[in-house]
Every structure is written in C-alpha cells, then in structure tokens.
Motif scaffolding. Structure first.
Motif, mmCIF file in Angstrom:
data_model
loop_
_atom_site.group_PDB
_atom_site.id
_atom_site.type_symbol
_atom_site.label_atom_id
_atom_site.label_comp_id
_atom_site.label_asym_id
_atom_site.label_seq_id
_atom_site.Cartn_x
_atom_site.Cartn_y
_atom_site.Cartn_z
ATOM 1 N N ARG A 49 -43.803 -15.139 -7.173
ATOM 2 C CA ARG A 49 -42.938 -15.811 -8.153
ATOM 3 C C ARG A 49 -41.855 -14.884 -8.683
ATOM 4 O O ARG A 49 -41.328 -15.096 -9.774
ATOM 5 C CB ARG A 49 -43.797 -16.318 -9.312
ATOM 6 C CG ARG A 49 -44.854 -17.331 -8.874
ATOM 7 C CD ARG A 49 -45.701 -17.796 -10.048
ATOM 8 N NE ARG A 49 -46.716 -18.758 -9.642
ATOM 9 C CZ ARG A 49 -47.617 -19.283 -10.448
ATOM 10 N NH1 ARG A 49 -47.643 -18.922 -11.725
ATOM 11 N NH2 ARG A 49 -48.507 -20.147 -10.000
ATOM 12 N N LEU A 50 -41.510 -13.874 -7.933
ATOM 13 C CA LEU A 50 -40.484 -12.929 -8.364
ATOM 14 C C LEU A 50 -39.141 -13.634 -8.497
ATOM 15 O O LEU A 50 -38.658 -14.270 -7.574
ATOM 16 C CB LEU A 50 -40.363 -11.787 -7.360
ATOM 17 C CG LEU A 50 -39.318 -10.730 -7.687
ATOM 18 C CD1 LEU A 50 -39.779 -9.873 -8.867
ATOM 19 C CD2 LEU A 50 -39.049 -9.848 -6.471
ATOM 20 N N LEU A 76 -41.731 -4.437 -19.499
ATOM 21 C CA LEU A 76 -41.600 -4.356 -18.048
ATOM 22 C C LEU A 76 -42.798 -3.662 -17.407
ATOM 23 O O LEU A 76 -43.266 -4.092 -16.351
ATOM 24 C CB LEU A 76 -40.312 -3.619 -17.680
ATOM 25 C CG LEU A 76 -39.025 -4.403 -17.910
ATOM 26 C CD1 LEU A 76 -37.807 -3.508 -17.730
ATOM 27 C CD2 LEU A 76 -38.931 -5.601 -16.965
ATOM 28 N N LEU A 77 -43.307 -2.611 -18.011
ATOM 29 C CA LEU A 77 -44.494 -1.951 -17.457
ATOM 30 C C LEU A 77 -45.674 -2.917 -17.413
ATOM 31 O O LEU A 77 -46.425 -2.956 -16.432
ATOM 32 C CB LEU A 77 -44.842 -0.716 -18.289
ATOM 33 C CG LEU A 77 -43.922 0.496 -18.120
ATOM 34 C CD1 LEU A 77 -44.241 1.561 -19.168
ATOM 35 C CD2 LEU A 77 -44.028 1.081 -16.723
ATOM 36 N N ARG A 78 -45.835 -3.701 -18.468
ATOM 37 C CA ARG A 78 -46.908 -4.698 -18.479
ATOM 38 C C ARG A 78 -46.652 -5.802 -17.456
ATOM 39 O O ARG A 78 -47.567 -6.215 -16.730
ATOM 40 C CB ARG A 78 -47.030 -5.299 -19.883
ATOM 41 C CG ARG A 78 -47.613 -4.337 -20.917
ATOM 42 C CD ARG A 78 -47.489 -4.882 -22.327
ATOM 43 N NE ARG A 78 -48.247 -4.088 -23.294
ATOM 44 C CZ ARG A 78 -48.147 -4.224 -24.606
ATOM 45 N NH1 ARG A 78 -47.311 -5.136 -25.122
ATOM 46 N NH2 ARG A 78 -48.865 -3.469 -25.410
ATOM 47 N N LEU A 79 -45.405 -6.260 -17.412
ATOM 48 C CA LEU A 79 -45.048 -7.334 -16.480
ATOM 49 C C LEU A 79 -45.244 -6.895 -15.041
ATOM 50 O O LEU A 79 -45.828 -7.624 -14.223
ATOM 51 C CB LEU A 79 -43.590 -7.738 -16.708
ATOM 52 C CG LEU A 79 -42.994 -8.756 -15.715
ATOM 53 C CD1 LEU A 79 -43.686 -10.103 -15.854
ATOM 54 C CD2 LEU A 79 -41.488 -8.903 -15.939
ATOM 55 N N PHE A 80 -44.768 -5.707 -14.691
ATOM 56 C CA PHE A 80 -44.853 -5.229 -13.316
ATOM 57 C C PHE A 80 -46.305 -5.061 -12.875
ATOM 58 O O PHE A 80 -46.651 -5.343 -11.727
ATOM 59 C CB PHE A 80 -44.111 -3.899 -13.158
ATOM 60 C CG PHE A 80 -42.602 -4.011 -13.242
ATOM 61 C CD1 PHE A 80 -41.978 -5.245 -13.379
ATOM 62 C CD2 PHE A 80 -41.814 -2.879 -13.193
ATOM 63 C CE1 PHE A 80 -40.597 -5.345 -13.468
ATOM 64 C CE2 PHE A 80 -40.430 -2.962 -13.266
ATOM 65 C CZ PHE A 80 -39.820 -4.199 -13.404
ATOM 66 N N TYR A 81 -47.153 -4.620 -13.776
ATOM 67 C CA TYR A 81 -48.559 -4.405 -13.434
ATOM 68 C C TYR A 81 -49.245 -5.729 -13.085
ATOM 69 O O TYR A 81 -50.077 -5.787 -12.175
ATOM 70 C CB TYR A 81 -49.274 -3.727 -14.602
ATOM 71 C CG TYR A 81 -50.717 -3.377 -14.334
ATOM 72 C CD1 TYR A 81 -51.049 -2.247 -13.588
ATOM 73 C CD2 TYR A 81 -51.752 -4.167 -14.834
ATOM 74 C CE1 TYR A 81 -52.379 -1.918 -13.346
ATOM 75 C CE2 TYR A 81 -53.076 -3.846 -14.587
ATOM 76 C CZ TYR A 81 -53.373 -2.721 -13.851
ATOM 77 O OH TYR A 81 -54.691 -2.410 -13.603
ATOM 78 N N ASP A 82 -48.894 -6.789 -13.792
ATOM 79 C CA ASP A 82 -49.555 -8.088 -13.605
ATOM 80 C C ASP A 82 -48.758 -9.066 -12.753
ATOM 81 O O ASP A 82 -49.224 -10.177 -12.490
ATOM 82 C CB ASP A 82 -49.813 -8.743 -14.975
ATOM 83 C CG ASP A 82 -50.846 -7.992 -15.794
ATOM 84 O OD1 ASP A 82 -51.829 -7.507 -15.203
ATOM 85 O OD2 ASP A 82 -50.670 -7.876 -17.026
ATOM 86 N N MET A 83 -47.576 -8.690 -12.303
ATOM 87 C CA MET A 83 -46.657 -9.650 -11.698
ATOM 88 C C MET A 83 -47.200 -10.271 -10.415
ATOM 89 O O MET A 83 -47.797 -9.598 -9.570
ATOM 90 C CB MET A 83 -45.323 -8.964 -11.393
ATOM 91 C CG MET A 83 -44.323 -9.852 -10.645
ATOM 92 S SD MET A 83 -42.678 -9.111 -10.587
ATOM 93 C CE MET A 83 -42.096 -9.503 -12.240
ATOM 94 N N ASN A 84 -46.978 -11.583 -10.297
ATOM 95 C CA ASN A 84 -47.243 -12.308 -9.054
ATOM 96 C C ASN A 84 -45.969 -12.247 -8.214
ATOM 97 O O ASN A 84 -44.975 -12.888 -8.543
ATOM 98 C CB ASN A 84 -47.630 -13.755 -9.368
ATOM 99 C CG ASN A 84 -47.969 -14.547 -8.125
ATOM 100 O OD1 ASN A 84 -47.635 -14.155 -7.002
ATOM 101 N ND2 ASN A 84 -48.613 -15.685 -8.304
ATOM 102 N N LEU A 85 -46.004 -11.476 -7.144
ATOM 103 C CA LEU A 85 -44.792 -11.285 -6.343
ATOM 104 C C LEU A 85 -44.349 -12.554 -5.622
ATOM 105 O O LEU A 85 -43.217 -12.632 -5.149
ATOM 106 C CB LEU A 85 -45.014 -10.156 -5.336
ATOM 107 C CG LEU A 85 -44.882 -8.751 -5.931
ATOM 108 C CD1 LEU A 85 -45.512 -7.711 -5.014
ATOM 109 C CD2 LEU A 85 -43.426 -8.424 -6.200
#
Length: 254
Positions: free
Chosen positions: A204-205, A193-202
C-alpha cells in the motif's frame, strides 16, 4: 533431487573461467546458494537469469553440497533498476542487507515480498533512498534488533519522544533526555516516519516525498543504530556514500 523455486538473485560471484556462484532469495526456502555452470559464457542459457535483481523460476539440483542451477526462466527482469546506477546501487545495498542478516535455508516471513515490492516501486519511479530507509527499518526485525518505538525506552512514558537513543535502543522522552547526551534529536515528522516505516505494508505504498533534511535525519539515526547493533559491514554502503559525495544520489526531494 530437483527442486523448483521462485527467487530473486541477490548476489553473484565469478567462479573459475566460466561459472558463477549465485545467491538466490527464494519464496519457498529463504536464502540459498547455487552453482551456475557456464553462466559467464555469453551464449549460455543461464547467463540471463544469473544477473542481479532478476526474478525468475529456477530448477535446482540439490545434492549433499552446493546446489547446481539446471534451468532458469525470467519472470521479471527489473531492467530499469539494473540500468540506472543510483537505483542499482540502492537495490544492491538492500540485497547485501538480506545476504548479511539472514541464514541459509531459513524462510523469513514477508521478506521476499518486501524486497520484490521495493524493486517494483523503484522501477515505477519511487525514490530509492526512501525505499531503502523503509527496507532498513523492516529488516531490524529480521536481524532481531528491533528498537523501542512506541514509548520512552527509559521510563515507559507515551509522551511525545524528543530524541532517539542509540545507547538505550529507542525513543526517549523529555524527562529522560539527559540520560543520553549523545541521543539524536528528532522532529515529530521523523518520529512518525520511523514508526510508519517499521510497520508499513509495502503493498500500500503511496507517493512519499521527503525533504533533504528529513532524509538526512532518518539516515543518521538508522545508520548509527545498525552500526551499534547489527555487527555487519556493507561494501555497498560505501559506494552509496561515494554517490552522495558526487551528488549522484536520487534528486527527488521537495
């Protein structure tokens, strides 16, 4: 000189009996402060567009000092966010992060979109605490304090991380865990989740629903990291803590 910008109100401060100084985060110019004369008057045309979280089109007169707000037209009011105590508290925390971690008249790539999309998702019913953790992770890059999330910060190993070290600024592997006895143990879900949140395209949430224990683990790590490296003190964070103590936080856990 008149300038038209699209912006979200991130801060308001009363000035005198009838005026407000409002801080806008704009698409075009980043963060700017403007004087909204008469905005405290109920019948003022500027009153409605000088409220926190309003997204609007603003016409600003820019002289040598603080700009003056001449006109504003709301584009999206985020009424459901503003009228809900929990949502408004998390939205204000994000706004304060923006205000504390950015410079005046400096545009940060994607930051306007990140905040706008967090407000949109919040209004649509997404968990505001999860959105806040995502926003916090993305703001680390803006603040220039990004942690090492891809490999062990001590030896460079790509083995599965065992803990997050505030001291060294990133994940540490099993072989290096003894180097920091105060590191936060991490479940693999928290690592992902820490990795995902850092790179997440909001843009496509999806629907992210987290258990209370996972939320707490994320909160402890991210908060400790900000406390160590950001140098900011946030009044809104204390209010969120009060909500937690009164059990008024988001109740969407599964």
């Amino acid at each position: 000189m008149l300038d038209r910008v699209e912006a979200i109100v991130i801060k308001t401060v009363d000035y005198g009996e009838t005026n407000k100084i409002i801080t806008l985060y704009t698409k075009e110019r980043g963060k700017i402060g403007v004087m909204a004369r008469g905005a405290k008057k109920p019948k003022s045309q500027l009153s409605a567009v000088s409220q926190p979280f309003i997204y609007g089109s603003y016409v600003i007169y820019k002289g040598s000092g603080l700009g003056t707000l001449n006109q504003g037209d709301p584009i999206k009011t985020f009424r459901k966010v503003r009228e809900d105590l929990v949502n408004a508290s998390y939205a204000m925390y994000m706004a304060e992060l923006i205000d504390k971690l950015t410079e005046e008249n400096k545009r940060y790539m994607w930051l306007f979109d990140w905040y706008y999309l967090c407000l949109v998702h919040m209004e649509e019913g997404a968990d505001p605490e999860v959105l806040t953790r995502i926003f916090e992770m993305k703001m680390l890059d803006v603040a220039g304090i990004s942690p090492q999330l891809e490999k062990c910060v001590c030896c460079g190993s790509h083995d599965d991380p065992q803990a997050f070290s505030i001291r060294y600024g990133g994940f540490i592997c099993r072989r290096c865990i003894d180097k920091d006895t105060h590191a936060f143990p991490c479940s693999m879900q928290t690592v992902r989740l820490l990795r995902l949140f850092y790179d997440m395209n909001l843009h496509r949430l999806g629907n992210i629903s987290l258990k209370a224990e996972t939320k707490q683990e994320l909160k402890q790590i991210i908060r400790a990291y900000y406390d160590e490296y950001s140098g900011v003190v946030l009044k809104s964070r204390r209010f969120l803590d009060q909500l937690d103590r009164m059990n008024l936080g988001p109740n969407i856990d599964t």
